[in-house]
Design a protein around this motif. Structure first.
Motif, short mmCIF file in Angstrom:
data_model
loop_
_atom_site.label_atom_id
_atom_site.label_comp_id
_atom_site.label_asym_id
_atom_site.label_seq_id
_atom_site.Cartn_x
_atom_site.Cartn_y
_atom_site.Cartn_z
N ASP A 1 -2.61 1.97 -4.68
CA ASP A 1 -2.70 3.38 -4.27
C ASP A 1 -3.59 3.47 -3.04
OD1 ASP A 1 -2.48 6.11 -4.25
OD2 ASP A 1 -4.04 6.43 -5.75
N LEU A 2 -3.06 2.97 -1.94
CA LEU A 2 -3.79 2.97 -0.66
C LEU A 2 -2.85 3.42 0.45
CD1 LEU A 2 -5.72 -0.44 -0.81
CD2 LEU A 2 -6.73 1.84 -0.96
N THR B 1 -6.95 1.40 -7.17
CA THR B 1 -5.98 1.69 -8.22
C THR B 1 -4.73 0.83 -8.03
OG1 THR B 1 -6.77 3.95 -8.46
CG2 THR B 1 -4.56 3.49 -9.26
N CYS C 1 0.87 -1.19 0.00
CA CYS C 1 0.00 0.00 0.00
C CYS C 1 0.90 1.24 0.00
CB CYS C 1 -0.92 -0.03 1.21
SG CYS C 1 -1.95 -1.53 1.26
N ALA C 2 1.01 1.87 -1.16
CA ALA C 2 2.03 2.89 -1.38
C ALA C 2 1.85 4.10 -0.48
CB ALA C 2 2.03 3.31 -2.85
N ARG C 3 0.63 4.57 -0.33
CA ARG C 3 0.43 5.82 0.44
C ARG C 3 0.57 5.60 1.93
NH1 ARG C 3 -4.62 7.54 0.08
NH2 ARG C 3 -5.44 6.12 -1.48
N SER C 4 0.18 4.42 2.42
CA SER C 4 0.24 4.17 3.87
C SER C 4 1.55 3.54 4.30
CB SER C 4 -0.92 3.27 4.29
OG SER C 4 -0.80 2.00 3.67
N GLY C 5 2.38 3.07 3.34
CA GLY C 5 3.65 2.45 3.70
C GLY C 5 3.50 1.08 4.33
N ARG C 6 2.37 0.44 4.13
CA ARG C 6 2.10 -0.87 4.72
C ARG C 6 2.14 -1.95 3.66
NH1 ARG C 6 -1.89 -0.54 8.68
NH2 ARG C 6 -1.71 -2.81 8.84
N LEU D 1 -0.87 0.37 -9.00
CA LEU D 1 0.28 1.13 -9.51
C LEU D 1 1.30 0.23 -10.18
CD1 LEU D 1 0.77 3.50 -6.43
CD2 LEU D 1 -0.49 3.96 -8.54
#
Length: 302
Positions: A301-302, A267, A226-231, A269
């Motif tokens: 993209d989460l 989404t 999960c790119a935005r949360s870094g998880r 990526l």
């Protein structure tokens, strides 16, 4: 979610009620024929219903709900417990069944499948296209909006009450279509199967109540980054991506959990999704409730 209040509930056929959902805070989000919305019911269920009113009516959404005798709690709650005046959050409309431009249309509806077809027929006729409707149901009394549609559009609408006059011959209907005609069909699985056998695939657009039974390779585990949360969330075989994300505290909206409504769209990526939905995910998207990964990991993209 958009805030609405139930303005009216009225019977429109045997076991079918129509709901008028009035806006609370200004105009509702616009929509086009074929769109549906999620209703966040007070019993904690979310259900999807096609919009069947007029897209120009921006202060009210209209849906119709058949009481399913095998209800999983959605239609039963609507019929037994909802009342006018009840607040009801609804989603922004989504449309996986859009009406494409054409000089001629044949619309085929089965029972409650008339709901997305009703505004389509209206738009097609207003555009000047040659448009007809073959509306199939057990009896006229069980078919919502049948009388209204015939009164409005006359012989453009043919009613097939199967207990009286049988089913339409789709092969004959297909033979009568012009070269640029498109066919839009919504209804139960047997009717859709008959339509798919009769009409050319490139001209038939269909919307299903339930997904088509298909077989896939056995599930394999993969990682969801999960790119935005870094998880990074591990998705074991036998666990859906949707459930894995939700259990990890990264909630994704969902509705049908069958790959037919599109509410859990996310989404992608990087990586190669294995699409198992019934509506056709657009490029760079996937539906987390049923789809998995063909690559060891997906970057989301989460």
């Amino acid at each position: 979610m958009q805030q609405t209040v139930i303005d009216r509930i009225e019977p429109v056929a045997e076991d079918v009620v129509a709901l008028a959902l009035r806006a609370v805070n200004g105009p509702l989000a616009p929509w086009q024929p074929g769109a549906h919305i999620d209703l966040a019911l007070p019993n904690w269920l979310t259900r999807q219903y096609s919009l069947c009113g007029d897209p120009a009516e921006r202060d009210c959404y209209r849906v119709a709900v058949r009481h399913d005798r095998l209800s999983r709690g959605g239609s039963e709650y609507v019929h037994r417990f909802l009342r006018p005046g009840r607040p009801l959050p609804v989603s922004v409309p989504r449309n996986h069944f859009p009406l494409e431009p054409a000089p001629e249309y044949l619309f085929v509806a089965g029972g409650i499948g008339i709901t997305p077809i009703r505004p389509m027929l209206r738009q097609a006729i207003e555009s000047g296209a040659a448009a007809t409707l073959a509306y199939v149901g057990r009896s006229r009394a069980s078919m919502p909006f049948a009388g209204e549609l015939q009164a409005a559009y006359g012989d453009r609408v043919r009613i097939f009450a199967t207990e009286d006059n049988g089913r339409p011959d789709f092969t004959t209907l297909a033979a009568g279509l012009g070269p640029g005609a498109l066919v839009y069909c919504c209804g139960p699985a047997p009717m859709l199967a008959a339509a798919e056998a009769a009409f050319p695939a490139g001209r038939l657009h269909a919307e299903r109540f339930r997904p088509v039974a298909r077989e896939f390779a056995p599930d394999t585990a993969f990682a969801a980054v999960c790119a935005r949360s870094g998880r990074t969330v591990e998705v074991p075989a036998g666990t859906s991506l949707l459930d894995a994300l939700n259990h990890a505290g990264l909630p994704v909206d969902s509705g049908c959990r069958e790959g037919v409504c599109g509410s859990c769209e996310i989404t992608v990526l990087d990586g190669e999704p294995e699409h198992r939905d019934d509506i056709g995910a657009p490029g760079g998207r996937m539906y987390a409730c049923v789809s998995r990964s063909l690559s060891p990991r997906l970057i989301l993209d989460l």
